[in-house]
Motif scaffolding. Structure first.
Motif, mmCIF file in Angstrom:
data_model
loop_
_atom_site.group_PDB
_atom_site.id
_atom_site.type_symbol
_atom_site.label_atom_id
_atom_site.label_comp_id
_atom_site.label_asym_id
_atom_site.label_seq_id
_atom_site.Cartn_x
_atom_site.Cartn_y
_atom_site.Cartn_z
ATOM 1 N N ARG A 284 -10.129 22.153 4.378
ATOM 2 C CA ARG A 284 -11.517 22.637 4.368
ATOM 3 C C ARG A 284 -12.016 22.982 2.966
ATOM 4 N N ASN A 285 -11.114 23.354 2.070
ATOM 5 C CA ASN A 285 -11.539 23.747 0.723
ATOM 6 C C ASN A 285 -11.900 22.563 -0.172
ATOM 7 N N LYS A 286 -11.731 21.344 0.305
ATOM 8 C CA LYS A 286 -12.102 20.151 -0.451
ATOM 9 C C LYS A 286 -13.551 19.779 -0.147
ATOM 10 N N SER A 287 -14.344 19.668 -1.197
ATOM 11 C CA SER A 287 -15.743 19.260 -1.021
ATOM 12 C C SER A 287 -15.820 17.755 -0.807
ATOM 13 N N GLU A 288 -17.023 17.279 -0.381
ATOM 14 C CA GLU A 288 -17.182 15.846 -0.176
ATOM 15 C C GLU A 288 -16.999 15.058 -1.477
ATOM 16 N N ALA A 289 -17.401 15.670 -2.610
ATOM 17 C CA ALA A 289 -17.230 15.000 -3.899
ATOM 18 C C ALA A 289 -15.751 14.848 -4.239
ATOM 19 N N LYS A 290 -14.953 15.886 -3.982
ATOM 20 C CA LYS A 290 -13.521 15.826 -4.253
ATOM 21 C C LYS A 290 -12.838 14.814 -3.333
ATOM 22 N N VAL A 291 -13.270 14.784 -2.075
ATOM 23 C CA VAL A 291 -12.697 13.819 -1.134
ATOM 24 C C VAL A 291 -12.992 12.395 -1.590
ATOM 25 N N ALA A 292 -14.259 12.144 -1.953
ATOM 26 C CA ALA A 292 -14.648 10.805 -2.398
ATOM 27 C C ALA A 292 -13.896 10.410 -3.671
ATOM 28 N N GLU A 293 -13.736 11.354 -4.595
ATOM 29 C CA GLU A 293 -13.026 11.069 -5.834
ATOM 30 C C GLU A 293 -11.568 10.714 -5.568
ATOM 31 N N SER A 294 -10.931 11.444 -4.661
ATOM 32 C CA SER A 294 -9.536 11.178 -4.328
ATOM 33 C C SER A 294 -9.386 9.818 -3.654
ATOM 34 N N VAL A 295 -10.261 9.514 -2.713
ATOM 35 C CA VAL A 295 -10.192 8.225 -2.020
ATOM 36 C C VAL A 295 -10.371 7.078 -3.017
ATOM 37 N N LYS A 296 -11.302 7.252 -3.948
ATOM 38 C CA LYS A 296 -11.546 6.223 -4.967
ATOM 39 C C LYS A 296 -10.298 5.976 -5.810
ATOM 40 N N LYS A 297 -9.617 7.024 -6.213
ATOM 41 C CA LYS A 297 -8.404 6.869 -7.011
ATOM 42 C C LYS A 297 -7.320 6.135 -6.223
ATOM 43 N N HIS A 298 -7.202 6.463 -4.940
ATOM 44 C CA HIS A 298 -6.223 5.765 -4.105
ATOM 45 C C HIS A 298 -6.566 4.285 -3.985
ATOM 46 N N MET A 299 -7.836 3.986 -3.885
ATOM 47 C CA MET A 299 -8.251 2.585 -3.796
ATOM 48 C C MET A 299 -7.909 1.824 -5.071
ATOM 49 N N GLU A 300 -8.108 2.450 -6.197
ATOM 50 C CA GLU A 300 -7.895 1.782 -7.480
ATOM 51 C C GLU A 300 -6.415 1.565 -7.789
ATOM 52 N N THR A 301 -5.546 2.391 -7.209
ATOM 53 C CA THR A 301 -4.110 2.273 -7.486
ATOM 54 C C THR A 301 -3.324 1.742 -6.279
ATOM 55 N N TYR A 302 -4.033 1.302 -5.268
ATOM 56 C CA TYR A 302 -3.380 0.901 -4.023
ATOM 57 C C TYR A 302 -2.573 -0.379 -4.174
ATOM 58 N N GLN A 303 -1.389 -0.394 -3.556
ATOM 59 C CA GLN A 303 -0.557 -1.581 -3.483
ATOM 60 C C GLN A 303 0.044 -1.641 -2.084
ATOM 61 N N SER A 304 -0.208 -2.723 -1.388
ATOM 62 C CA SER A 304 0.257 -2.838 -0.016
ATOM 63 C C SER A 304 1.776 -2.831 0.048
ATOM 64 N N LEU A 305 2.316 -2.187 1.078
ATOM 65 C CA LEU A 305 3.759 -2.137 1.271
ATOM 66 C C LEU A 305 4.272 -3.328 2.063
ATOM 67 N N PHE A 306 3.386 -4.134 2.582
ATOM 68 C CA PHE A 306 3.799 -5.212 3.471
ATOM 69 C C PHE A 306 3.452 -6.598 2.939
ATOM 70 N N GLU A 307 3.132 -6.696 1.643
ATOM 71 C CA GLU A 307 2.840 -7.998 1.060
ATOM 72 C C GLU A 307 4.133 -8.740 0.753
#
Length: 307
Positions: A284-307
């Protein structure tokens, strides 16, 4: 008699020591009996000067030879104090040899550093492969669910493979917490939608109150939030299995006179990767901006485990 001096007498050998004691260098007559005192006095100082000069040249030659070790030159000093090289070779030869030694040292050092970096890189790559393999073993078959969406269509986790998912567990009769968290999740999705280069995020709501939240109730509820918000419900057993898969705690409280009740539950927004695996969570202590920022970072560094 020879007058004494205040200076320290160097170590010059037996003859000088004999002169210092006041005896003639040849016989044992005292100096007062010698008629050539001036000649003897000059001879004594000549011996003294010769010994001091020899000592000076010895020190100079020692210092010169030590210096030559580092400079790559050879030679010594003669009696006149000038350098006498051992060979007639030019100075360019030793200097070139010094540069060659430095170059060889640099090449060897560079090779050692390159080898160390390669070994470290290979070790990091092996550790990464091992970690991915462990995650694959742990993740397969976990966090699954089989429910029905707010349109009546059966849904399972496999339906969301290849998509980024923000998942929230709640109930439609929640007075404040659930609406706040769903609003926050919807705004985070809108922030991510504003960046065209990022993939679209699918927001999902799963009820923990299947007794009251049927398909119609969930359909009415999700319309109040993001247009892509997907509501899921099911039987009590199906909802229980879904909550257990994501370690969600929920418990219905006592009913009042109107048969209304509050469900105590875990308040967390989950992030699922395109592999369908749990990747991160937001309290609950995470704002929408912090959530969006975290999701964006995960997207940019994502590597599939099943490729």
């Amino acid at each position: 008699m020879l007058h004494s001096f205040s200076c320290r007498v160097p170590r010059f050998g037996p003859r000088c020591l004999t002169l210092w004691r006041g005896y003639h260098p040849v016989g044992k007559k005292s100096m007062s009996e010698d008629h050539n005192f001036g000649q003897w006095y000059g001879q004594w100082f000549a011996i003294l000067a010769s010994s001091m000069r020899k000592r000076h040249l010895d020190r100079a030659n020692f210092a010169n030879s030590t210096k030559n070790v580092f400079l790559g030159t050879r030679g010594t000093l003669n009696s006149a104090g000038t350098r006498c090289p051992y060979s007639q070779s030019s100075e360019s030869g030793p200097r070139f040899a010094l540069r060659t030694r430095i170059a060889i040292t640099v090449l060897i050092g560079s090779g050692i550093v390159a080898a160390g970096l390669y070994v470290r890189s290979e070790k990091a790559e092996a550790e990464k492969r091992r970690r991915i393999e462990e995650l694959r073993k742990l993740a397969i078959g976990q966090g699954d669910f089989r429910l029905v969406d707010h349109t009546g269509r059966p849904r399972s986790k496999s339906d969301f493979r290849g998509q980024w998912v923000l998942l929230y567990f709640g109930f439609t009769h929640c007075p404040d917490i659930c609406p706040e968290e769903l609003e926050k999740m919807s705004r985070a999705v809108e922030l991510l939608d504003g960046e065209a280069h990022l993939p679209r995020v699918q927001p999902v709501f799963i009820t923990v109150d299947p007794e009251r939240d049927d398909v119609a109730a969930v359909a009415k509820y999700v319309k109040e939030f993001h247009p892509r918000l997907l509501g899921l419900t099911g039987t009590a057993e199906e909802v229980k299995e879904a909550g257990k898969a994501y370690r969600v705690y929920y418990s219905a409280g006592p009913k009042d006179e109107d048969q209304d009740y509050i469900v105590d539950h875990t308040v967390i927004i989950y992030l699922l990767s395109p592999d369908g695996l749990f990747l991160d969570y937001y309290q609950r202590n995470k704002s929408e901006a912090k959530v969006a920022e975290s999701v964006k970072k995960h997207m940019e560094t994502y590597q599939s485990l099943f490729e």
